[in-house]
Scaffold this active site. Structure first.
Site, PDB file in Angstrom:
ATOM      1  N   ARG A 195      15.053  -9.530  53.197  1.00 50.61           N
ATOM      2  CA  ARG A 195      14.684 -10.857  53.710  1.00 50.61           C
ATOM      3  C   ARG A 195      15.698 -11.400  54.720  1.00 50.61           C
ATOM      4  O   ARG A 195      15.952 -12.614  54.768  1.00 50.61           O
ATOM      5  CB  ARG A 195      14.497 -11.873  52.575  1.00 50.61           C
ATOM      6  CG  ARG A 195      13.414 -11.521  51.596  1.00 50.61           C
ATOM      7  CD  ARG A 195      12.021 -11.600  52.233  1.00 50.61           C
ATOM      8  NE  ARG A 195      11.012 -11.365  51.231  1.00 50.61           N
ATOM      9  CZ  ARG A 195      10.496 -10.153  50.970  1.00 50.61           C
ATOM     10  NH1 ARG A 195      10.867  -9.092  51.668  1.00 50.61           N
ATOM     11  NH2 ARG A 195       9.583 -10.003  50.039  1.00 50.61           N
TER      12      ARG A 195
ATOM     13  N   GLU B 164      15.617 -18.190  49.311  1.00 51.95           N
ATOM     14  CA  GLU B 164      14.959 -17.387  50.350  1.00 51.95           C
ATOM     15  C   GLU B 164      14.497 -18.316  51.477  1.00 51.95           C
ATOM     16  O   GLU B 164      14.532 -17.961  52.646  1.00 51.95           O
ATOM     17  CB  GLU B 164      13.750 -16.635  49.773  1.00 51.95           C
ATOM     18  CG  GLU B 164      13.002 -15.884  50.865  1.00 51.95           C
ATOM     19  CD  GLU B 164      11.825 -15.068  50.367  1.00 51.95           C
ATOM     20  OE1 GLU B 164      11.954 -14.372  49.349  1.00 51.95           O
ATOM     21  OE2 GLU B 164      10.770 -15.123  51.028  1.00 51.95           O
TER      22      GLU B 164
ATOM     23  N   CYS C 115       7.766 -17.724  48.192  1.00 56.05           N
ATOM     24  CA  CYS C 115       8.810 -17.619  47.154  1.00 56.05           C
ATOM     25  C   CYS C 115      10.020 -18.449  47.571  1.00 56.05           C
ATOM     26  O   CYS C 115      10.448 -18.406  48.728  1.00 56.05           O
ATOM     27  CB  CYS C 115       9.227 -16.158  46.965  1.00 56.05           C
ATOM     28  SG  CYS C 115       8.030 -15.219  46.003  1.00 56.05           S
TER      29      CYS C 115
END
Ligand code: EPU
Length: 279
Positions: free
Chosen positions: A153, A271, A200
């Protein structure tokens, strides 16, 4: 910003600059430099929490030329404002496979590349052949995919480098194979909640799932103001009422981190990106 984020949360931005081509983009960047402003680039507004108070910054939104998409053999060259859903559709129509795993991920190509979006097993960095963009100083630059380090990510593309287009490597396949792959990812995604969210909230700590940790800490369904920890997947916070404040979400985030630390001894890392002041 509320209208421009998938969370449906956020106050006003001091400057909002939709730009349609490189000339408009470099023009706005010189204004930003002259005024010594901080700036953010808005993609599809996913993976993002914007503060409730006025954001004392400029927000650049790419549109127009940056939404173009074309193919060249097994490669697709797409503007950074192309949504991932449009990219998948274009690939399927042209019998190109390799991007199906992006099904259901909200947002645009530029944001997806910067955050190396993907699933547990695949991420978009694997497809990137080259990236075109503009530096904060207004210089046009090109990077080869192999010169960029894509991590979980993340990618080592600086905050002030604005991706304008991306060249992706795909492979030829049959339409029915591509459709079958899309169906597999569609079913996986059906385990995740719909509604206003940022996707998320936390990265998965190595070897485990943030959602499972939050779930096992007993937090599913916990609410603060209009924000709620999804009872379907605990790594999602849902703006249930459509009127949740960034402050509600932030309090939930802090509570989750504390509880997961107390119960499991694991520190969760965000995130999502934060725009503004969050303490
Ligand atoms: N689980 C629970 N409770 C929950 C949620 C999950 O017990 O509330 C368990 C599941 O039963 C499963 C495990 O945790 O055994 C993993 O769950 P899941 O398959 O949903 O995957 P994830 O690790 O939670 C990751 C990505 C998602 C991506 C899915 C599917 C991250 C942080 N999340 O989720 O990406 O869609 O895999 O590939 O990497 C995103 O990045 O925004 C995102 C949603």
């Amino acid at each position: 910003m509320k209208k421009l984020t998938t969370f449906h949360i956020g106050g006003k931005a001091q400057y909002y600059f939709p730009v349609r081509n490189i000339a408009e983009l470099t023009d706005k960047l010189s204004f930003i430099r002259r005024k010594k402003l901080r700036f953010y680039v808005l993609g599809g507004g996913a993976n993002l929490l914007v503060q409730d108070n006025v954001l004392k910054s400029a927000v650049i939104k790419l549109a127009g030329d940056f939404s173009a998409i074309k193919k060249n053999g097994n490669r697709v060259i797409a503007g950074s404002a192309v949504t991932l859903s449009k990219l998948i559709k274009f690939c399927a129509e042209n019998n190109l496979s390799g991007a199906e795993f992006l099904w259901g991920i909200p947002g645009t190509l530029g944001g997806a590349v910067k955050g190396n979006a993907g699933t547990k097993d695949q991420s978009i960095g694997q497809l990137v052949r080259s990236i075109n963009g503009v530096s904060g100083l207004g210089n046009v630059e090109v990077f080869k995919g192999k010169d960029i380090t894509f991590g979980y990510r993340c990618a080592n593309i600086g905050d002030i480098f604005i991706i304008t287009s991306v060249e992706l490597s795909l492979h030829k396949s049959r339409e029915n194979v591509i459709k079958r792959n899309i169906e597999i990812y569609r079913q996986k995604k059906s385990a995740q909640p719909w509604g206003y969210s940022a996707g998320c909230i936390f990265k998965n700590p190595s070897g485990t799932s943030a959602g499972a940790l939050i779930d096992r800490a007993g937090l599913k369904g916990y609410k603060i103001g209009g924000a709620e920890i999804s009872s379907q997947h605990a790594n999602f916070i849902i703006n249930k009422t459509g009127r949740a404040k960034a402050a509600d979400v932030w309090r939930l985030i802090k509570l989750i981190r504390k509880k997961v630390w107390d119960v499991h001894g694991i520190k969760l890392e965000l995130e999502i990106k934060l725009w503004g002041d969050f303490k």
